[in-house]
Design a protein around this motif. Structure first.
Motif, PDB file in Angstrom:
ATOM      1  N   GLY A   1      26.198 -14.093  -7.043  1.00  0.00           N
ATOM      2  CA  GLY A   1      26.921 -14.168  -5.781  1.00  0.00           C
ATOM      3  C   GLY A   1      28.249 -13.440  -5.822  1.00  0.00           C
ATOM      4  N   LEU A   2      28.986 -13.600  -6.910  1.00  0.00           N
ATOM      5  CA  LEU A   2      30.254 -12.888  -7.030  1.00  0.00           C
ATOM      6  C   LEU A   2      30.044 -11.376  -7.076  1.00  0.00           C
ATOM      7  N   ALA A   3      28.983 -10.949  -7.782  1.00  0.00           N
ATOM      8  CA  ALA A   3      28.693  -9.510  -7.818  1.00  0.00           C
ATOM      9  C   ALA A   3      28.315  -8.994  -6.429  1.00  0.00           C
ATOM     10  N   GLY A   4      27.559  -9.798  -5.677  1.00  0.00           N
ATOM     11  CA  GLY A   4      27.202  -9.385  -4.325  1.00  0.00           C
ATOM     12  C   GLY A   4      28.401  -9.324  -3.392  1.00  0.00           C
ATOM     13  N   ILE A   5      29.319 -10.272  -3.521  1.00  0.00           N
ATOM     14  CA  ILE A   5      30.533 -10.246  -2.703  1.00  0.00           C
ATOM     15  C   ILE A   5      31.373  -9.022  -3.037  1.00  0.00           C
ATOM     16  N   GLY A   6      31.478  -8.723  -4.334  1.00  0.00           N
ATOM     17  CA  GLY A   6      32.209  -7.517  -4.716  1.00  0.00           C
ATOM     18  C   GLY A   6      31.582  -6.257  -4.165  1.00  0.00           C
ATOM     19  N   LEU A   7      30.252  -6.200  -4.141  1.00  0.00           N
ATOM     20  CA  LEU A   7      29.572  -5.023  -3.596  1.00  0.00           C
ATOM     21  C   LEU A   7      29.816  -4.894  -2.100  1.00  0.00           C
ATOM     22  N   LEU A   8      29.755  -6.021  -1.370  1.00  0.00           N
ATOM     23  CA  LEU A   8      29.998  -5.974   0.069  1.00  0.00           C
ATOM     24  C   LEU A   8      31.441  -5.619   0.387  1.00  0.00           C
TER      25      LEU A   8
ATOM     26  N   LEU B   1      26.481 -19.221   4.249  1.00  0.00           N
ATOM     27  CA  LEU B   1      25.096 -19.229   3.760  1.00  0.00           C
ATOM     28  C   LEU B   1      25.033 -19.580   2.283  1.00  0.00           C
ATOM     29  N   LEU B   2      26.005 -19.096   1.523  1.00  0.00           N
ATOM     30  CA  LEU B   2      26.044 -19.421   0.097  1.00  0.00           C
ATOM     31  C   LEU B   2      26.243 -20.921  -0.112  1.00  0.00           C
ATOM     32  N   ALA B   3      27.161 -21.531   0.656  1.00  0.00           N
ATOM     33  CA  ALA B   3      27.344 -22.978   0.568  1.00  0.00           C
ATOM     34  C   ALA B   3      26.076 -23.723   0.957  1.00  0.00           C
TER      35      ALA B   3
ATOM     36  N   LEU C   1      13.086 -18.268  10.968  1.00  0.00           N
ATOM     37  CA  LEU C   1      13.572 -17.294   9.995  1.00  0.00           C
ATOM     38  C   LEU C   1      13.184 -15.877  10.400  1.00  0.00           C
ATOM     39  N   ALA C   2      11.952 -15.693  10.868  1.00  0.00           N
ATOM     40  CA  ALA C   2      11.516 -14.363  11.285  1.00  0.00           C
ATOM     41  C   ALA C   2      12.332 -13.856  12.478  1.00  0.00           C
ATOM     42  N   VAL C   3      12.616 -14.733  13.438  1.00  0.00           N
ATOM     43  CA  VAL C   3      13.410 -14.322  14.604  1.00  0.00           C
ATOM     44  C   VAL C   3      14.828 -13.964  14.200  1.00  0.00           C
ATOM     45  N   SER C   4      15.442 -14.762  13.348  1.00  0.00           N
ATOM     46  CA  SER C   4      16.815 -14.486  12.934  1.00  0.00           C
ATOM     47  C   SER C   4      16.908 -13.198  12.120  1.00  0.00           C
ATOM     48  N   VAL C   5      15.941 -12.953  11.226  1.00  0.00           N
ATOM     49  CA  VAL C   5      15.951 -11.707  10.463  1.00  0.00           C
ATOM     50  C   VAL C   5      15.758 -10.512  11.393  1.00  0.00           C
TER      51      VAL C   5
ATOM     52  N   VAL D   1      14.299 -13.683  -0.179  1.00  0.00           N
ATOM     53  CA  VAL D   1      14.649 -13.913   1.223  1.00  0.00           C
ATOM     54  C   VAL D   1      16.128 -14.237   1.362  1.00  0.00           C
ATOM     55  N   VAL D   2      16.655 -15.046   0.449  1.00  0.00           N
ATOM     56  CA  VAL D   2      18.086 -15.375   0.493  1.00  0.00           C
ATOM     57  C   VAL D   2      18.933 -14.123   0.273  1.00  0.00           C
ATOM     58  N   ALA D   3      18.525 -13.267  -0.668  1.00  0.00           N
ATOM     59  CA  ALA D   3      19.264 -12.021  -0.889  1.00  0.00           C
ATOM     60  C   ALA D   3      19.224 -11.128   0.348  1.00  0.00           C
ATOM     61  N   LEU D   4      18.073 -11.058   1.021  1.00  0.00           N
ATOM     62  CA  LEU D   4      17.984 -10.271   2.256  1.00  0.00           C
ATOM     63  C   LEU D   4      18.902 -10.826   3.335  1.00  0.00           C
ATOM     64  N   MET D   5      18.944 -12.139   3.461  1.00  0.00           N
ATOM     65  CA  MET D   5      19.825 -12.754   4.453  1.00  0.00           C
ATOM     66  C   MET D   5      21.293 -12.485   4.123  1.00  0.00           C
ATOM     67  N   PHE D   6      21.636 -12.555   2.847  1.00  0.00           N
ATOM     68  CA  PHE D   6      23.017 -12.286   2.452  1.00  0.00           C
ATOM     69  C   PHE D   6      23.429 -10.856   2.822  1.00  0.00           C
ATOM     70  N   VAL D   7      22.537  -9.905   2.581  1.00  0.00           N
ATOM     71  CA  VAL D   7      22.866  -8.510   2.880  1.00  0.00           C
ATOM     72  C   VAL D   7      22.984  -8.295   4.386  1.00  0.00           C
ATOM     73  N   LEU D   8      22.034  -8.831   5.151  1.00  0.00           N
ATOM     74  CA  LEU D   8      22.051  -8.624   6.592  1.00  0.00           C
ATOM     75  C   LEU D   8      23.253  -9.288   7.254  1.00  0.00           C
TER      76      LEU D   8
END
Length: 469
Positions: free
Chosen positions: A210-217, A185-187, A85-89, A166-173
């Motif tokens: 999740g829907l709010a995050g997709i709308g923001l992206l 990742l959501l699935a 996880l640290a390497v991927s982030v 951590v999941v929110a950080l991964m979603f944003v990155l």
């Protein structure tokens, strides 16, 4: 049906189903990559097998990784969760910073030996997709965290630290550049939480977030974030708009609807039995990304509905096998990791095929095992190797392998014997139900012990009714 139930009841049925489905999908993938790229490669370089050779090399590397992963015990996967996880982030942060640096300086996103190309990160000329590694890392780390929490998952604060941040950080990155990988990742996260037994109201809250995050992206793409360009049309929003409110075909067939229309042409041209392997025409510079995101359209054109049904059935067998492994293993970590990996692979296949045939918006994710791409294929085969290790660790499979162990050279070359499942002790009744128990039972002294063959008088005198009482 009786014969099928007999085959599925065998101890190593999960292992053999996994190898068969993944192997056939890999073989179909190599064949279709050659069919989709042979004409273009011959026209550009004079060799029709350039892309096939590159994909075959990555397939060999992936098979070696699969072999290594199926030999690893569950303890190794637990310990690999945090480092992976640290390497991927770190790789995702470097990729996004290079992209932002290129936008700010109006130059190439390159610093020294590091170079970014949208979803790809190049280090000394070697390219990889950090989002693919992030999927596997999130499976290992998420399964480890949820398995440690156990029954405490019913409380919000247990999920809020450290899983959700951590999941929110991964979603944003990941979603900053690739919305399709973020949906994968959501699935994956949904599969982990479902296998952990999280309450339905938590799923409802996660869906809203999740829907709010997709709308923001989607919204920040118009500001130049990720693959968007500032001042130009928001292509993410355009794809959603075309899907939910499609304009007339004559107005968008050359712009927004071009990929969708060409995929429909390929499917219609294939019919039930296809035009024949290698005989498709839309791959000749008509269908964009024919060897990658839209390879399912090439399958539909050349192999028809029958070929598409075979691919769908193989993914269904893979889904059944992954959930079967998750249900049969007795270790919570194995169960969660198997469910998460299965949700990731099958969910990504569903997103890809749904986008090609029009059931879902286009997101640009590859089809596992089949699409052209080195890092995605290697990571996918690594996940299959992990599932194979868990399949051999099923209690019935482990007992069968120990009862009739293969030859020593087979165990050294292919895979060692899995550990036998531990015997579960019978639960002791509560103390209150047992009553008072003396701390120690004193035996009679030797001089007070009754000699053998003699018994103390038990008062057998009296009537028979008294004796029975």
């Amino acid at each position: 049906m009786a014969a099928l139930r007999g085959l599925l009841s065998r101890p190593l049925a999960s292992y053999h189903l996994l190898l068969a489905s993944a192997g056939l999908l890999l073989l179909i993938g190599l064949t279709m990559v050659f069919s989709a790229t042979s004409v273009r490669d011959y026209a550009q370089g004079g060799s029709a097998s350039t892309s096939l050779t590159r994909q075959a090399i990555f397939a060999v590397i992936g098979i070696v990784v699969f072999w290594a992963c199926q030999r690893l015990p569950a303890s190794t996967y637990r310990s690999l969760g945090r480092p992976a996880l640290a390497v991927s982030v770190g790789l995702l942060v470097v990729l996004n910073l290079l992209e932002a640096y290129g936008r700010l300086t109006d130059g190439e996103p390159r610093i020294g030996p590091l170079e970014a190309d949208l979803l790809w990160l190049y280090v000394f000329g070697f390219g990889l997709q950090p989002s693919e590694l992030a999927k596997f890392a999130l499976v290992l780390w998420g399964a480890y965290v949820l398995a440690r929490k156990g029954a405490a998952l019913g409380w919000w604060r247990e999920l809020a630290t450290p899983l959700f941040p951590v999941v929110a950080l991964m979603f944003v990155l990941v979603g900053y550049n690739d919305l399709g990988s973020m949906l994968c990742l959501l699935a994956l996260v949904v599969g982990l939480l479902w296998a952990a037994g999280v309450r339905l109201r938590i799923f409802a809250a996660l869906s809203a977030i999740g829907l709010a995050g997709i709308g923001l992206l989607v919204a920040v793409a118009s500001l130049g974030a990720g693959s968007g360009v500032r001042g130009e049309e928001n292509y993410r929003l355009a794809r959603l708009t075309v899907f939910f409110n499609p304009p007339p075909l004559d107005d968008c067939r050359n712009e927004l609807c071009y990929q969708m229309v060409q995929a429909r042409y390929a499917i219609v041209n294939g019919g039930w039995f296809g035009t024949g392997l290698g005989q498709g025409r839309t791959k000749w510079a008509w269908l964009p990304a024919a060897e990658n995101d839209f390879i399912f359209a090439v399958i539909a054109e050349e192999l028809g509905v029958v070929g598409c049904a075979v691919v769908v059935v193989l993914f269904a067998v893979l889904a059944y096998t992954g959930l079967r492994i998750a249900r049969r293993v007795d270790d919570p970590f194995r169960r969660l990791a198997a469910a998460g990996a299965t949700a990731w692979l099958v969910g990504q296949a569903f997103i890809n095929m749904g986008g090609v045939i029009g059931l879902l918006p286009l997101t640009g994710v590859p089809l596992p095992f089949i699409s052209d791409g080195g890092s995605a294929l290697v990571v996918t085969l690594a996940a299959v190797g992990m599932l194979a290790s868990f399949a051999r660790a099923e209690p019935d499979a482990a007992r069968a392998l120990h009862a009739r162990p293969p030859a020593r050279w087979v165990r050294l070359v292919w895979a060692p014997l899995p550990p036998l499942p531990g015997r579960r002790r019978r639960a002791a009744p509560p103390t209150a139900a047992r009553g008072s128990v003396p701390q120690a039972r004193k035996r009679r002294r030797d001089d007070q012990a009754a000699p053998r063959g003699t018994r103390e008088s038990r008062g057998r005198g009296g009537s028979a009714d008294e004796r029975r009482r």
